[in-house]
Design an enzyme around this catalytic site. Structure first.
Site, PDB file in Angstrom:
ATOM      1  N   ALA A  18      69.761 -25.092 -68.331  1.00  0.00           N
ATOM      2  CA  ALA A  18      69.678 -23.651 -68.617  1.00  0.00           C
ATOM      3  C   ALA A  18      70.218 -22.861 -67.433  1.00  0.00           C
ATOM      4  O   ALA A  18      69.548 -21.995 -66.875  1.00  0.00           O
ATOM      5  CB  ALA A  18      68.230 -23.264 -68.920  1.00  0.00           C
ATOM      6  N   LEU A  21      76.238 -21.068 -67.978  1.00  0.00           N
ATOM      7  CA  LEU A  21      76.861 -21.227 -69.303  1.00  0.00           C
ATOM      8  C   LEU A  21      75.845 -21.658 -70.354  1.00  0.00           C
ATOM      9  O   LEU A  21      75.891 -21.200 -71.497  1.00  0.00           O
ATOM     10  CB  LEU A  21      77.993 -22.249 -69.253  1.00  0.00           C
ATOM     11  CG  LEU A  21      79.382 -21.757 -68.898  1.00  0.00           C
ATOM     12  CD1 LEU A  21      80.423 -22.762 -69.368  1.00  0.00           C
ATOM     13  CD2 LEU A  21      79.710 -20.398 -69.463  1.00  0.00           C
ATOM     14  N   LYS A 193      94.254 -27.208 -68.087  1.00  0.00           N
ATOM     15  CA  LYS A 193      93.333 -26.411 -67.267  1.00  0.00           C
ATOM     16  C   LYS A 193      93.131 -27.079 -65.913  1.00  0.00           C
ATOM     17  O   LYS A 193      93.058 -26.407 -64.877  1.00  0.00           O
ATOM     18  CB  LYS A 193      92.005 -26.263 -68.024  1.00  0.00           C
ATOM     19  CG  LYS A 193      91.038 -25.279 -67.395  1.00  0.00           C
ATOM     20  CD  LYS A 193      90.053 -24.745 -68.422  1.00  0.00           C
ATOM     21  CE  LYS A 193      89.107 -23.727 -67.811  1.00  0.00           C
ATOM     22  NZ  LYS A 193      87.877 -24.325 -67.303  1.00  0.00           N
TER      23      LYS A 193
END
Ligand code: NAP
Length: 314
Positions: A18, A21, A193
């Protein structure tokens, strides 16, 4: 067909991690009425979460708190849908902590940046349906259990083994307003990426600068692009290789005022994901018998820099 009914009937989507993101995904899914559960790492983290009363999403300056149910890794309910939102170096041990609960074929969404962690996970647990994600949305945590939605972007999802998307995926993300597309070639997306990251992020760390300032050392950036293009070509991504210099210069210009994620990690004294970015590219080149001396030297300089700051070099 009633989507609300479908969403209720689905087993919970467990969110492992948590952080920035993970919270950005969990809050959007929860507020659209979906069955979400957070998995927090320790009883202390769970107690702190319960004291906070939920996860707070801050979007356009507005804060809203969502009391998403949370549990520990060793809860005894089965996991049929999992979103892994840990850093790349934490993802595999985090999944190991819930492995006993994973049902065969569990849809496992992997949000990690770079490459290498996803492949290790898919190899370690071949019974899972691993879905790799290339994410360009941006979020950060101003405090525990609070997340700021800092940058709009997109999520490309795909199976490395060409399997199709789970039936629930598109509706679920669409209802949550999570921008996404299924990518038939997710490895291409991740490689692209990765290459862009390798040409930009390490230099911003070494020169302690914003992305835009790299235009002043454009020659060095383009030399790195030459070697990265060789690596892309070696892996079959010819078009991306050809377009790489132009793409990198465009990214530098369009994000000129930003500090790269690696720069921010180093600046905040946090471990970087170097092993899954430049480290992965260099290791892959070596494995494939490609000599890329500029990239190797860059990796060495980056590791020396991290070591001098007392940060992990892997
Ligand atoms: P983050 O804020 O550090 O969140 C990671 C979370 O994982 C932390 O909350 C951490 O717990 C938790 N975690 C680690 N091990 C765990 C375990 N065993 N069990 C349960 N939870 C565990 O990281 P992030 O920024 O969200 O990044 C996640 C991934 O997304 C990275 O690979 C990153 O590169 C990528 N990404 C991030 C962004 C962004 O804007 N943030 C954008 C694109 C891609 P604690 O809170 O207890 O430390």
């Amino acid at each position: 067909m009633s989507h609300a009914h479908d969403a209720q009937a689905l087993p919970p989507l467990h969110v492992l991690g948590a952080g920035s993101l993970g919270s950005l995904w969990a809050t959007r899914l929860y507020r659209s009425g979906q069955n979400v559960r957070l998995i927090l790492r320790t009883p202390e983290r769970l107690a702190a979460y319960q004291a906070a009363g939920g996860l707070t999403l801050i979007e356009n300056g507005q804060a809203q708190r969502y009391p998403i149910p949370a549990e520990l890794p060793d809860a005894n309910t089965p996991i049929q849908r999992l979103l892994v939102a840990c850093k790349a170096y934490d993802a595999e041990p985090a999944i190991a902590g819930v492995a006993a609960r994973l049902v065969p074929g569990c849809d496992t969404l992997l949000l990690q940046n770079g490459m290498g962690s996803q492949q290790r996970i898919a190899g370690h647990w071949p019974g899972l349906h691993a879905i790799f994600i290339s994410a360009t949305e941006g979020a950060y945590r101003p405090a525990d259990f609070q997340v700021v939605f800092a940058g709009h972007g997109h999520n490309w999802l795909g199976s490395p083994d060409q399997r199709s998307a789970p039936a629930w995926l598109h509706d679920s993300l669409q209802r949550a307003g999570i921008p996404h597309d299924w990518s038939p070639d997710i490895l291409l997306r991740l490689w692209q990426k990765l290459a862009i990251n390798c040409a930009i992020n390490p230099l911003t760390v070494l020169h302690e600068c914003r992305n835009g300032e790299l235009l002043q050392i454009r020659g060095e950036v383009l030399e790195l692009c030459d070697e990265l293009a060789l690596l892309l070509t070696r892996n079959g991504y010819h078009e991306s290789a050809r377009e790489l210099p132009e793409t990198v210069l465009r990214v530098i210009s369009s994000t000129a005022d930003n500090y790269s994620s690696m720069y921010q990690d180093v600046r905040n004294g946090r471990r970087t994901e170097i092993a899954y970015l430049l480290g992965y590219a260099c290791a892959q080149a070596e494995r494939q018998g490609l000599e890329l001396p500029r990239l190797q030297r860059l990796l060495q300089r980056l590791r020396d820099h991290l070591r001098a700051l007392g940060l992990p070099t892997d």
